[in-house]
Design a protein around this motif. Sequence first.
Motif, PDB file in Angstrom:
ATOM      1  N   GLU A  67       1.090  -1.424  -0.109  1.00  0.00           N
ATOM      2  CA  GLU A  67       0.034   0.052   0.041  1.00  0.00           C
ATOM      3  C   GLU A  67       0.774   1.415   0.389  1.00  0.00           C
ATOM      4  N   CYS A  68       2.105   0.731   0.546  1.00  0.00           N
ATOM      5  CA  CYS A  68       2.905   2.145   0.397  1.00  0.00           C
ATOM      6  C   CYS A  68       3.300   2.702  -0.281  1.00  0.00           C
ATOM      7  N   HIS A  69       3.689   1.540  -1.453  1.00  0.00           N
ATOM      8  CA  HIS A  69       4.376   1.762  -2.588  1.00  0.00           C
ATOM      9  C   HIS A  69       3.143   2.312  -3.749  1.00  0.00           C
ATOM     10  N   ILE A  70       1.953   1.862  -3.545  1.00  0.00           N
ATOM     11  CA  ILE A  70       0.581   1.970  -4.432  1.00  0.00           C
ATOM     12  C   ILE A  70       0.382   3.879  -3.943  1.00  0.00           C
ATOM     13  N   MET A  71       0.882   3.716  -2.922  1.00  0.00           N
ATOM     14  CA  MET A  71       0.248   5.336  -2.525  1.00  0.00           C
ATOM     15  C   MET A  71       1.086   5.919  -3.416  1.00  0.00           C
ATOM     16  N   VAL A  72       1.899   6.040  -3.039  1.00  0.00           N
ATOM     17  CA  VAL A  72       3.376   7.362  -4.293  1.00  0.00           C
ATOM     18  C   VAL A  72       2.917   7.068  -5.777  1.00  0.00           C
ATOM     19  N   TYR A  73       2.736   5.822  -6.038  1.00  0.00           N
ATOM     20  CA  TYR A  73       2.172   5.081  -7.442  1.00  0.00           C
ATOM     21  C   TYR A  73       1.170   6.460  -8.107  1.00  0.00           C
ATOM     22  N   GLY A  74       0.461   5.985  -7.124  1.00  0.00           N
ATOM     23  CA  GLY A  74      -1.191   6.875  -7.328  1.00  0.00           C
ATOM     24  C   GLY A  74      -0.627   8.673  -7.333  1.00  0.00           C
ATOM     25  N   ALA A  75      -0.041   8.336  -6.053  1.00  0.00           N
ATOM     26  CA  ALA A  75      -0.085   9.773  -6.461  1.00  0.00           C
ATOM     27  C   ALA A  75       1.432  10.655  -7.685  1.00  0.00           C
ATOM     28  N   MET A  76       1.922   9.748  -7.908  1.00  0.00           N
ATOM     29  CA  MET A  76       2.791  10.638  -9.465  1.00  0.00           C
ATOM     30  C   MET A  76       2.058  10.091 -10.946  1.00  0.00           C
ATOM     31  N   LEU A 110       5.758  11.736   0.860  1.00  0.00           N
ATOM     32  CA  LEU A 110       5.506  10.882   0.702  1.00  0.00           C
ATOM     33  C   LEU A 110       6.917  10.690   0.704  1.00  0.00           C
ATOM     34  N   ALA A 111       7.311   9.083   0.274  1.00  0.00           N
ATOM     35  CA  ALA A 111       8.678   7.963   0.236  1.00  0.00           C
ATOM     36  C   ALA A 111       9.083   7.626  -0.765  1.00  0.00           C
ATOM     37  N   LEU A 112       9.775   7.512  -2.052  1.00  0.00           N
ATOM     38  CA  LEU A 112       9.379   6.692  -2.825  1.00  0.00           C
ATOM     39  C   LEU A 112      10.756   5.285  -2.140  1.00  0.00           C
ATOM     40  N   LEU A 113      10.430   4.012  -1.879  1.00  0.00           N
ATOM     41  CA  LEU A 113      10.150   2.972  -0.997  1.00  0.00           C
ATOM     42  C   LEU A 113      11.174   2.142  -2.392  1.00  0.00           C
ATOM     43  N   ALA A 114      12.134   1.869  -1.576  1.00  0.00           N
ATOM     44  CA  ALA A 114      13.458   1.058  -2.404  1.00  0.00           C
ATOM     45  C   ALA A 114      12.980  -0.984  -2.242  1.00  0.00           C
ATOM     46  N   ASP A 115      12.791  -0.841  -1.381  1.00  0.00           N
ATOM     47  CA  ASP A 115      11.892  -2.400  -1.274  1.00  0.00           C
ATOM     48  C   ASP A 115      11.143  -3.496  -1.381  1.00  0.00           C
ATOM     49  N   VAL A 116      11.210  -3.293  -2.859  1.00  0.00           N
ATOM     50  CA  VAL A 116      10.366  -4.097  -4.028  1.00  0.00           C
ATOM     51  C   VAL A 116      10.513  -5.069  -3.864  1.00  0.00           C
ATOM     52  N   ASP A 117      12.035  -5.680  -3.508  1.00  0.00           N
ATOM     53  CA  ASP A 117      12.707  -6.919  -3.192  1.00  0.00           C
ATOM     54  C   ASP A 117      11.625  -8.241  -2.022  1.00  0.00           C
ATOM     55  N   ALA A 129       5.003  -2.656 -11.965  1.00  0.00           N
ATOM     56  CA  ALA A 129       4.010  -3.088 -13.739  1.00  0.00           C
ATOM     57  C   ALA A 129       3.856  -0.912 -12.926  1.00  0.00           C
ATOM     58  N   ARG A 130       3.543  -0.408 -11.795  1.00  0.00           N
ATOM     59  CA  ARG A 130       2.699   1.170 -12.133  1.00  0.00           C
ATOM     60  C   ARG A 130       4.184   1.351 -11.828  1.00  0.00           C
ATOM     61  N   ARG A 131       5.535   1.040 -11.401  1.00  0.00           N
ATOM     62  CA  ARG A 131       6.650   1.975 -11.732  1.00  0.00           C
ATOM     63  C   ARG A 131       7.188   1.957 -13.190  1.00  0.00           C
ATOM     64  N   ARG A 136       7.512   4.789 -17.814  1.00  0.00           N
ATOM     65  CA  ARG A 136       7.207   5.174 -19.456  1.00  0.00           C
ATOM     66  C   ARG A 136       6.732   6.432 -19.529  1.00  0.00           C
ATOM     67  N   ALA A 137       5.827   7.055 -18.825  1.00  0.00           N
ATOM     68  CA  ALA A 137       5.545   8.540 -18.779  1.00  0.00           C
ATOM     69  C   ALA A 137       6.192   9.643 -18.945  1.00  0.00           C
ATOM     70  N   VAL A 138       7.368   9.451 -17.853  1.00  0.00           N
ATOM     71  CA  VAL A 138       8.409  10.426 -17.981  1.00  0.00           C
ATOM     72  C   VAL A 138       9.617  10.394 -19.500  1.00  0.00           C
TER      73      VAL A 138
END
Lengths: 199, 199
Positions: A67-76, A110-117, A129-131, A136-138
């Motif tokens: 959810e932390c990740h999703i929150m950031v990518y949602g805002a982005m 908000l913080a971009l967490l690196a801990d995807v693994d 996928a969100r990342r 791609r958008a950028v």
Amino acid sequence: MTTNIDQPFNREAQYTAKRLAVIRSAAGAFRRRGYHNTSMVLIAKSLGLSKAALYYYVKSKEEILYECHIMVYGAMDEAVKSVRGQGENGLEKLKLLYGAFAALMTRDGLALLADVDSLKGEFQATVLARRGKIERAVTRIVEGGMKDGSIKKSDPKVTVFFFMGALNWLNVWYEPGGRLSGEMIADAFVEQMSVGVAS
Amino acid sequence: MTTNIDQPFNREAQYTAKRLAVIRSAAGAFRRRGYHNTSMVLIAKSLGLSKAALYYYVKSKEEILYECHIMVYGAMDEAVKSVRGQGENGLEKLKLLYGAFAALMTRDGLALLADVDSLKGEFQATVLARRGKIERAVTRIVEGGMKDGSIKKSDPKVTVFFFMGALNWLNVWYEPGGRLSGEMIADAFVEQMSVGVAS
DNA sequence: CTAGAGGTTGACTTTCAGGTCGAATAAGTT
DNA sequence: AACTTATTCGACCTGAAAGTCAACCTCTAG
């Protein structure tokens, strides 16, 4: 803990608000200490709850990270949407977007967490996928800028990853309330980024 | 496992070489999967050893992480030393140094690990001190550039952290043998960095 | 060839953090 | 008040991974 004082009798809203509080609080701890160095007990205590209570709002620790990740990518995603049609050229558009990103990190906590693994299966796939979508958008904006002549031609991926890296590194050293204000940092980042990529 | 074939009968050299191999192998795994997602069993297996054998070369998992950090900062110190007296002005010096840093990451397989919080007490203090030392060295060069007019005046800390962030983010997305060669990335990074900070 | 140091191991212990559960309490409804 | 539902908690379970150890190979020196 932040409860929704506007709807004190709306149980669903209360639940949602408290769940959000759990995730925001955890996000802060994850940013400061890292995911694996933050125990559920600690997250609970910082909210004045017991660990067991946490599981009333959340299925697992991994779900919190998700959810932390999703929150950031949602805002982005929102930020990407907000610059649609804005800016005279690719570079101007990129500056707007990058400024919005920087504001998310410094102003909105908000913080971009690196801990995807640390995410598994579906969770990890979705976050990646969100990342990818954001990247791609950028990249598309950068490529647009290369076409319209406002951005220097180069490998778009490298160009993008360079300044996106700076954003990620913010998490590590930026501390709210420190000598450097969020606005100041955001402005400096936009400036340094844009000069670095401009024609 | 890489053993020192030049001195097959020198036990101490063998020991040192194997210990190094353990740390290098672990460093790679840490970079790819993260510290906490890499078990000692996995590190051991990737070297064709059992977990117990690892403890013949290393006191603890934390010590491995510590050595990983020290290895990188040692190499960066070397890079700093190697640009002493080089470069006509601050900007040129910075370009040399940053190029050397990028080469460490891409060519030499070193990685700036972010996981400082997993280290405790003395270990963490030492690593933070080394990181601070590098940051100050880079900052000093940037300040020199601002004085001699080759680098645009701005807050040095923000300026430095911006392009150092890009370096850290490299660990996450760069894969040796991929489409983008290490040299190409290093060159692009130096270019983008220097244009971003130049007067 | 063999003694002893160097090197390795399987099996064990320990620790700790994530997660569960039934009971207890608080809040809302009738 | 009585009843129902929403929250919360203490105590417990569990599994994974770090770390230990005594025994066991394998070199090399003499």
